[in-house]
Design a protein around this motif. Structure first.
Motif, PDB file in Angstrom:
ATOM      1  N   SER A  16     -12.174   5.379  -3.829  1.00  0.00           N
ATOM      2  CA  SER A  16     -10.888   4.987  -5.199  1.00  0.00           C
ATOM      3  C   SER A  16      -9.858   4.671  -3.916  1.00  0.00           C
ATOM      4  O   SER A  16      -9.604   3.468  -4.231  1.00  0.00           O
ATOM      5  CB  SER A  16     -10.256   5.839  -5.929  1.00  0.00           C
ATOM      6  OG  SER A  16      -9.432   5.841  -6.554  1.00  0.00           O
ATOM      7  N   HIS A  17      -9.344   4.862  -3.307  1.00  0.00           N
ATOM      8  CA  HIS A  17      -8.003   4.784  -2.224  1.00  0.00           C
ATOM      9  C   HIS A  17      -8.314   3.322  -1.911  1.00  0.00           C
ATOM     10  O   HIS A  17      -7.542   2.695  -1.595  1.00  0.00           O
ATOM     11  CB  HIS A  17      -8.170   5.717  -1.298  1.00  0.00           C
ATOM     12  CG  HIS A  17      -6.598   6.905  -1.768  1.00  0.00           C
ATOM     13  ND1 HIS A  17      -5.586   6.707  -2.410  1.00  0.00           N
ATOM     14  CD2 HIS A  17      -7.055   7.664  -1.868  1.00  0.00           C
ATOM     15  CE1 HIS A  17      -5.174   7.695  -2.806  1.00  0.00           C
ATOM     16  NE2 HIS A  17      -5.859   8.522  -2.124  1.00  0.00           N
TER      17      HIS A  17
ATOM     18  N   GLU B  15      -3.118   5.696   1.455  1.00  0.00           N
ATOM     19  CA  GLU B  15      -3.944   4.270   1.175  1.00  0.00           C
ATOM     20  C   GLU B  15      -3.946   3.579   2.565  1.00  0.00           C
ATOM     21  O   GLU B  15      -4.722   3.618   3.658  1.00  0.00           O
ATOM     22  CB  GLU B  15      -3.294   3.381   0.483  1.00  0.00           C
ATOM     23  CG  GLU B  15      -3.720   3.199  -1.154  1.00  0.00           C
ATOM     24  CD  GLU B  15      -3.076   2.449  -2.061  1.00  0.00           C
ATOM     25  OE1 GLU B  15      -3.288   2.545  -2.775  1.00  0.00           O
ATOM     26  OE2 GLU B  15      -2.213   1.978  -1.764  1.00  0.00           O
TER      27      GLU B  15
ATOM     28  N   GLU C  68     -11.351   1.098  -2.626  1.00  0.00           N
ATOM     29  CA  GLU C  68     -11.019   0.339  -4.247  1.00  0.00           C
ATOM     30  C   GLU C  68      -9.651  -0.756  -4.029  1.00  0.00           C
ATOM     31  O   GLU C  68      -9.493  -1.635  -4.717  1.00  0.00           O
ATOM     32  CB  GLU C  68     -11.857   0.795  -4.996  1.00  0.00           C
ATOM     33  CG  GLU C  68     -13.258   0.744  -4.428  1.00  0.00           C
ATOM     34  CD  GLU C  68     -14.033   1.295  -6.161  1.00  0.00           C
ATOM     35  OE1 GLU C  68     -12.427   1.751  -7.493  1.00  0.00           O
ATOM     36  OE2 GLU C  68     -14.523   1.789  -5.791  1.00  0.00           O
ATOM     37  N   HIS C  69      -8.655   0.247  -4.390  1.00  0.00           N
ATOM     38  CA  HIS C  69      -7.281   0.129  -5.014  1.00  0.00           C
ATOM     39  C   HIS C  69      -6.797  -1.105  -3.397  1.00  0.00           C
ATOM     40  O   HIS C  69      -6.113  -1.813  -3.707  1.00  0.00           O
ATOM     41  CB  HIS C  69      -6.452   1.049  -4.772  1.00  0.00           C
ATOM     42  CG  HIS C  69      -6.744   2.070  -6.022  1.00  0.00           C
ATOM     43  ND1 HIS C  69      -6.330   3.349  -5.878  1.00  0.00           N
ATOM     44  CD2 HIS C  69      -7.405   1.534  -6.965  1.00  0.00           C
ATOM     45  CE1 HIS C  69      -7.009   4.215  -7.539  1.00  0.00           C
ATOM     46  NE2 HIS C  69      -7.618   2.423  -7.929  1.00  0.00           N
TER      47      HIS C  69
ATOM     48  N   LEU D  14       0.850  -1.318  -0.020  1.00  0.00           N
ATOM     49  CA  LEU D  14      -0.347   0.206  -0.263  1.00  0.00           C
ATOM     50  C   LEU D  14       0.876   1.601  -0.074  1.00  0.00           C
ATOM     51  O   LEU D  14       1.920   1.506   0.640  1.00  0.00           O
ATOM     52  CB  LEU D  14      -1.008  -0.530   1.232  1.00  0.00           C
ATOM     53  CG  LEU D  14      -1.622  -1.165   1.326  1.00  0.00           C
ATOM     54  CD1 LEU D  14      -2.891  -1.417   2.765  1.00  0.00           C
ATOM     55  CD2 LEU D  14      -2.600  -1.412   0.094  1.00  0.00           C
TER      56      LEU D  14
ATOM     57  N   ALA E   3      -8.318  -4.484  -3.724  1.00  0.00           N
ATOM     58  CA  ALA E   3      -7.848  -4.789  -4.682  1.00  0.00           C
ATOM     59  C   ALA E   3      -6.133  -6.127  -4.301  1.00  0.00           C
ATOM     60  O   ALA E   3      -5.560  -6.788  -4.606  1.00  0.00           O
ATOM     61  CB  ALA E   3      -7.442  -3.576  -5.942  1.00  0.00           C
ATOM     62  N   LYS E   4      -5.065  -4.468  -3.683  1.00  0.00           N
ATOM     63  CA  LYS E   4      -4.185  -4.759  -3.424  1.00  0.00           C
ATOM     64  C   LYS E   4      -3.805  -6.468  -2.005  1.00  0.00           C
ATOM     65  O   LYS E   4      -3.082  -6.800  -2.493  1.00  0.00           O
ATOM     66  CB  LYS E   4      -3.126  -3.524  -3.095  1.00  0.00           C
ATOM     67  CG  LYS E   4      -2.943  -2.949  -4.336  1.00  0.00           C
ATOM     68  CD  LYS E   4      -2.413  -1.454  -3.728  1.00  0.00           C
ATOM     69  CE  LYS E   4      -2.031  -0.626  -4.788  1.00  0.00           C
ATOM     70  NZ  LYS E   4      -0.796   1.020  -4.293  1.00  0.00           N
TER      71      LYS E   4
END
Length: 220
Positions: free
Chosen positions: A192-193, A163, A195-196, A159, A199-200
């Motif tokens: 948006s953060h 994040e 969601e990232h 991250l 995913a990570k």
């Protein structure tokens, strides 16, 4: 000062820079770097400098370096597992960077060894009184206890710093709007953060992301 830094620690980037600033400032030193073990060498993960020092020159100097045990001031602190000064390393030939030299190395000591090393820089060699040596040994143990609980954060994190900030505030129970207000970003950017982050970390929601980050030590 160290206790205040650790109590208010939220993520590695700003936390480590503040720690270096407070330690260096309290000792009248101009700059600092935080070194982490990577296999059999140390690598620099954070740098701070006062306005009187050239931070970019220091970063360019330390970031490519990989120091073995006993190499340079951080390597000696790592090997000895105790605070060391440049004055205690005669003839070691420590390099100067824009007029600064490594003056003090402080290892963060846990029961399993040295978790990381803080190196502080000054324009002249530094010596320690017996009293200051004992104080820095106590600081070394305090830092070791703290960082040993956050090993996941010290490792290369998947991250970004932003994040990690978002996820830390999410772990504290702030809603999307509250996170946005605290970080001065929009609700859409917060989403948006998140969601990232999902995913990570290969998770599907906020609760799972927070739980995984806590287990791995990415946040606390």
């Amino acid at each position: 000062a160290v206790s205040d830094c650790l109590r208010s620690w939220h993520s590695f980037g700003p936390g480590s820079e503040r720690l270096l600033r407070e330690l260096a400032g309290g000792l009248g030193l101009a700059a600092g770097a935080l070194w982490l073990p990577d296999g059999e060498t140390l690598v620099a993960r954070a740098v701070w400098s006062s306005s009187a020092a050239d931070r970019s020159a220091l970063e360019q100097h330390v970031q490519p370096m990989r120091l073995a045990r006993g190499s340079g001031l951080p390597g000696h602190a790592w090997m000895r597992a105790e605070p060391v000064t440049s004055e205690s390393l005669p003839g070691d030939g420590l390099p100067e960077v824009s007029g600064l030299q490594g003056a003090l190395g402080i290892p963060a000591l846990s029961g399993s060894g040295v978790v990381c090393v803080l190196e502080l820089y000054s324009a002249a060699p530094m010596s320690l009184s017996e009293r200051m040596t004992e104080v820095l040994r106590a600081v070394a143990r305090q830092l070791g206890d703290f960082f040993a609980r956050r090993r996941g954060e010290l490792d290369s994190s998947p991250l970004t710093e932003r994040e990690l900030e978002v996820l830390t505030l999410a772990a504290h129970g702030l809603p999307v709007s509250g996170i946005g207000e605290r970080l001065a970003i929009s609700r859409g950017t917060v989403k948006s953060h998140l969601e990232h982050i999902y995913a990570k970390l290969a998770v599907v929601n906020r609760t799972a992301a927070v739980a995984q980050a806590l287990r791995s030590g990415l946040i606390q």
